[in-house]
Design a protein around this motif. Structure first.
Motif, PDB file in Angstrom:
ATOM      1  N   ASP A 105       0.818  -1.214   0.000  1.00 40.45           N
ATOM      2  CA  ASP A 105       0.000   0.000   0.000  1.00 40.45           C
ATOM      3  C   ASP A 105       0.850   1.262   0.000  1.00 40.45           C
ATOM      4  N   SER A 106       2.017   1.173  -0.648  1.00 40.67           N
ATOM      5  CA  SER A 106       2.880   2.342  -0.802  1.00 40.67           C
ATOM      6  C   SER A 106       3.427   2.363  -2.216  1.00 40.67           C
ATOM      7  N   THR A 107       3.832   3.535  -2.662  1.00 50.48           N
ATOM      8  CA  THR A 107       4.402   3.657  -4.000  1.00 50.48           C
ATOM      9  C   THR A 107       5.648   2.787  -4.153  1.00 50.48           C
ATOM     10  N   ASP A 108       6.499   2.763  -3.136  1.00 50.22           N
ATOM     11  CA  ASP A 108       7.722   1.962  -3.205  1.00 50.22           C
ATOM     12  C   ASP A 108       7.417   0.478  -3.346  1.00 50.22           C
ATOM     13  N   ALA A 109       6.366   0.004  -2.677  1.00 52.39           N
ATOM     14  CA  ALA A 109       6.018  -1.413  -2.742  1.00 52.39           C
ATOM     15  C   ALA A 109       5.404  -1.791  -4.082  1.00 52.39           C
TER      16      ALA A 109
END
Length: 285
Positions: free
Chosen positions: A189-193
């Motif tokens: 639930d993050s851009t990096d993930a």
């Protein structure tokens, strides 16, 4: 003479306009695009030619490098040098309509280099269907066929050294809202993930105003598309893409065809991840 866009309608609502014969400078890599795309309530969820990225054209098919030709627009990333302005921008041209109805647009195109060599032929379809009172589904299907006598190298800037820049293929430039956007996928639930991951779906939600939100659920709706990685950017702007290549080029032999299918659930409101996942399961087929 300006040619009027083709439109997608659901009932009495125009949910998207397709600019199929655009008037654009060569540096934008001229190509057909969808803008504006609207939710059922009328909120616009695409952005066109923002000041910082004049080559971002709503929802379109754009590829950074095909055999040395730029079908993305703006600068080309050159290995060992970085971004550079080159006289190498290609054009996607409409050839003929196969179907043009209120809910389905299907046409053929040709991808031409700056010196008018035909590199690819394409069949592209945009279609719309209702899901419920606050959600509708946009389907993008495209087949790209190598029309040259040589193998074409299709690659992103990441393939020539620009870390993380795996863009090229289906790309959606969304408007930035007055606050932070939210993202979700099976990978996190993050851009990096999410950026660079393979996930059956990817959801982006952003505020349209003080009390309203919109959500887009991008669904990889074929086995080949599910094997592609997601490009996701939320810093500075919101951009989502399904990448045809990442670190390695995609090599397309003569007469070979690549096919992709992406479904986008266009929703009013802030959808929780479980609702996005349910929509993805429902719309993938």
């Amino acid at each position: 003479m300006r040619i009027e866009p083709a439109v997608l309608r659901l009932g009495d609502r125009t949910v998207a306009e397709y600019v199929w014969c655009p008037e654009l400078p060569a540096a934008a890599a001229p190509r057909p695009y969808l803008h504006p795309v609207r939710t059922m309530a009328g909120t616009v969820v695409t952005a066109l030619k923002p000041t910082s990225h004049l080559h971002h054209l709503g929802a379109s098919i754009a590829v950074a490098d095909i055999d040395g030709h730029n079908f993305w627009g703006s600068r080309t990333f050159v290995e060992g040098h970085g971004p550079a302005w080159l006289n190498n921008h290609g054009t996607q041209e409409h050839v003929r309509w196969a179907q043009r109805t209120p809910s389905r647009l299907r046409h053929s195109l040709r991808w031409l280099s700056i010196d008018r060599e035909q590199l690819l032929t394409e069949r592209r379809t945009w279609s719309a269907r209702p899901v419920d009172a606050g959600v509708w589904a946009l389907t993008c299907e495209f087949d790209l066929t190598n029309s040259t006598a040589r193998t074409l190298r299709i690659q992103s800037p990441a393939a020539v050294g620009r870390a993380g820049a795996g863009f090229g293929g289906f790309f959606w430039r969304a408007p930035s809202g007055p606050g932070e956007c939210r993202v979700a996928a099976t990978s996190g639930d993050s851009t990096d993930a999410i950026h660079g991951s393979r996930s059956p779906w990817l959801a982006v939600s952003a505020p349209a105003g003080e009390q309203s939100w919109w959500t887009l659920v991008f669904i990889a709706a074929s086995p080949q598309t599910r094997d592609d990685r997601w490009f996701l950017r939320t810093r500075d702007y919101i951009g989502v893409g399904s990448a045809l290549s990442w670190e390695s080029p995609l090599m397309l032999p003569p007469d070979a065809t690549l096919r992709r299918r992406i479904v986008v659930a266009v929703a009013d409101g802030l959808l929780p991840p479980d609702r996005a996942a349910a929509l993805a399961a429902e719309l993938a087929t």
